[in-house]
Enzyme design. Structure first.
Site, PDB file in Angstrom:
ATOM      1  N   GLU A  41       0.837  -1.208   0.000  1.00 32.12           N
ATOM      2  CA  GLU A  41       0.000   0.000   0.000  1.00 32.12           C
ATOM      3  C   GLU A  41       0.866   1.250   0.000  1.00 32.12           C
ATOM      4  O   GLU A  41       1.864   1.327   0.737  1.00 32.12           O
ATOM      5  CB  GLU A  41      -0.896  -0.033   1.251  1.00 32.12           C
ATOM      6  CG  GLU A  41      -2.292   0.464   0.991  1.00 32.12           C
ATOM      7  CD  GLU A  41      -3.061  -0.436   0.022  1.00 32.12           C
ATOM      8  OE1 GLU A  41      -3.140  -0.067  -1.173  1.00 32.12           O
ATOM      9  OE2 GLU A  41      -3.575  -1.472   0.447  1.00 32.12           O
ATOM     10  N   THR A  43       2.776   2.159  -2.228  1.00 28.68           N
ATOM     11  CA  THR A  43       4.066   1.883  -2.846  1.00 28.68           C
ATOM     12  C   THR A  43       4.037   2.187  -4.336  1.00 28.68           C
ATOM     13  O   THR A  43       5.082   2.429  -4.931  1.00 28.68           O
ATOM     14  CB  THR A  43       4.451   0.394  -2.663  1.00 28.68           C
ATOM     15  OG1 THR A  43       3.331  -0.398  -3.054  1.00 28.68           O
ATOM     16  CG2 THR A  43       4.811   0.084  -1.226  1.00 28.68           C
ATOM     17  N   ASP A  44       2.847   2.201  -4.951  1.00 28.42           N
ATOM     18  CA  ASP A  44       2.823   2.288  -6.424  1.00 28.42           C
ATOM     19  C   ASP A  44       3.416   3.593  -6.944  1.00 28.42           C
ATOM     20  O   ASP A  44       4.224   3.593  -7.859  1.00 28.42           O
ATOM     21  CB  ASP A  44       1.424   1.999  -7.018  1.00 28.42           C
ATOM     22  CG  ASP A  44       0.318   2.944  -6.610  1.00 28.42           C
ATOM     23  OD1 ASP A  44       0.519   3.764  -5.684  1.00 28.42           O
ATOM     24  OD2 ASP A  44      -0.775   2.866  -7.221  1.00 28.42           O
ATOM     25  N   ALA A 136     -16.099   3.427  -2.122  1.00 25.74           N
ATOM     26  CA  ALA A 136     -15.666   2.555  -1.023  1.00 25.74           C
ATOM     27  C   ALA A 136     -14.180   2.229  -1.126  1.00 25.74           C
ATOM     28  O   ALA A 136     -13.647   1.500  -0.300  1.00 25.74           O
ATOM     29  CB  ALA A 136     -16.484   1.272  -1.010  1.00 25.74           C
ATOM     30  N   GLY A 137     -13.509   2.754  -2.153  1.00 27.30           N
ATOM     31  CA  GLY A 137     -12.092   2.453  -2.317  1.00 27.30           C
ATOM     32  C   GLY A 137     -11.860   1.133  -3.041  1.00 27.30           C
ATOM     33  O   GLY A 137     -10.820   0.508  -2.901  1.00 27.30           O
ATOM     34  N   ASP A 185      -4.464   0.616  -9.627  1.00 25.89           N
ATOM     35  CA  ASP A 185      -5.881   0.287  -9.790  1.00 25.89           C
ATOM     36  C   ASP A 185      -6.205  -0.090 -11.237  1.00 25.89           C
ATOM     37  O   ASP A 185      -6.895  -1.082 -11.497  1.00 25.89           O
ATOM     38  CB  ASP A 185      -6.754   1.467  -9.354  1.00 25.89           C
ATOM     39  CG  ASP A 185      -6.415   1.929  -7.946  1.00 25.89           C
ATOM     40  OD1 ASP A 185      -5.772   1.150  -7.219  1.00 25.89           O
ATOM     41  OD2 ASP A 185      -6.781   3.057  -7.590  1.00 25.89           O
TER      42      ASP A 185
END
Ligand code: GLA
Length: 394
Positions: A41, A43-44, A136-137, A185
């Protein structure tokens, strides 16, 4: 109770909506899933690694392309929205409304067709149905962008490779809609495979698949994330600053994730930059550990998931008491191997990982206790690693 069903919307539903709205059949139907990140998380956008899965909730987009049109226009309808969209594509006009995702994806495809063909005006009609929960992510925007990229390019007579679809989608999100997200994503939605997690190196954009057979219980905390964008941008800026300071000492460092935990410790960066950098450095190494486990046929370690959560809570400071509580409560249930917040944080979802049976059994008590504790009504979904985006019919 949580459901693994995916058939509340499908190709027939989107075709029907299209026909109802435009009075004819679409040329193409494509679909793309939402995602949750198992580990890796924040990290991208630091050149690190991530390990998302596609979830069993999808967005379906039906499209037709009229090449006899005099100007390039988009019309769009969605079963989840009351407003019908209309937007100029050349140059693309932003409306701050839901169809900006479609405009941002369709405009470059119309303006610069693959294969160097001369652009011609094209009118794009689109219909959207989705059961990816918005806000909601779970990357409902990435699902919409990726499905649109595949549908529009196919309707234009082109075969857009999935990686290209992910890039077109990511550019639409960052450059047109204006959200400074990393690439995770859109790549997860486009490239993830059923029963696998997608291991993505966000520096080289190399991908491979790691077998992932567990189920995931996704729990939306129902905490509003009003601060999310400003906090997210602040973290990005802190990471950039941390990298600059590290590069003064190690000029060859290409990105923050490349810095080892030892380098970060030795650099003694001012707070909070040192903690942010340490999170990014260790988190990307946790992804590598997780991938090695999955590749060896082992289940994802609960210890790694918890370490990731604690790091997000204490070092990256993007958790919330509600998320911390949900993680603690989930791992107290038998058969739940591990849990952590997923996505950007500051609200949104946690995931709990385990067998489908264990998670199904655990869900009601977690839900009940959360309502009693916080007075918020969480939403829960159970998913296995689902398939990524595809052109469904043409
Ligand atoms: C959001 C962004 C992603 C990623 C995560 C945090 O979901 O859209 O690109 O940065 O936050 O890992």
């Amino acid at each position: 109770m949580p459901t693994t069903r995916t058939d509340s919307v499908d190709a027939d539903a989107v075709r029907e909506l299209f026909e109802h709205r435009y009075g004819r059949a679409p040329d193409v139907v494509a679909s793309a899933p939402g995602r949750v990140n198992l580990i890796g998380e924040h990290t991208d956008y630091n050149g690190g690694e991530v390990l998302p899965i596609a979830i069993a909730r999808r967005t379906w987009v039906a499209v037709s392309a009229d090449r006899a049109a005099r100007s390039s226009l988009l019309r769009a309808v969605s079963s989840n929205e009351t407003n019908v969209g209309e937007a100029q594509l050349e140059p693309p006009k932003r409306s701050e409304r839901w169809w900006d995702y479609l405009t941002g994806v369709a405009a470059p495809l119309v303006a610069a067709p693959l294969g160097g063909k001369a652009p011609r005006p094209v009118a794009i009609d689109a219909a959207v149905v989705s059961d990816v929960p918005a806000g909601a992510g779970l990357s409902s925007s990435a699902a919409l962008e990726v499905a649109t990229a595949l549908a529009v390019s196919t309707a234009l007579g082109e075969t857009l490779p999935l990686r290209e679809a992910a890039m077109v989608a990511w550019r639409a999100e960052t450059e047109f809609v204006g959200v400074a997200c990393g690439i995770m994503d859109q790549f997860a939605s486009a490239l993830a495979r059923e029963a696998h997690a997608l291991h993505l190196n966000c520096d080289t954009i190399e991908t491979d698949d790691a077998p992932f057979r567990d189920a995931v219980l996704i729990i939306d905390s129902a905490v509003r994330r009003s601060l999310r964008h400003s906090e997210f941008n602040q973290r990005r800026a802190e990471c950039e600053r941390a990298l600059e300071l590290l590069q003064q000492r190690w000029p060859a460092l290409r990105n923050l994730a490349e810095a080892t935990p030892e380098q970060v410790a030795e650099a003694n960066l001012p707070d909070p930059l040192g903690r942010r950098a340490m999170h990014v450095s260790r988190e990307t190494r946790r992804v590598r550990e997780a991938v090695a486990m999955l590749d060896a046929g082992e289940p994802l370690s609960g210890k790694l998931l918890l370490e990731s959560h604690e790091s997000l809570r204490d070092l990256y400071e993007c958790s919330r008491p509600e998320l911390d509580w949900l993680v603690e409560r989930s791992i107290a249930e038998p058969g739940v191997r591990g849990a952590r917040l997923t996505g950007a944080g500051w609200g949104g979802c946690i995931i709990a990982v385990g067998s489908e049976d264990a998670l199904n059994a655990a869900a009601p008590a977690i839900q009940r206790d959360y309502v009693a504790k916080f007075g918020l009504t969480p939403r829960l979904w159970l998913s296995k690693a689902a398939r990524g985006a595809a052109v469904e019919a043409r």
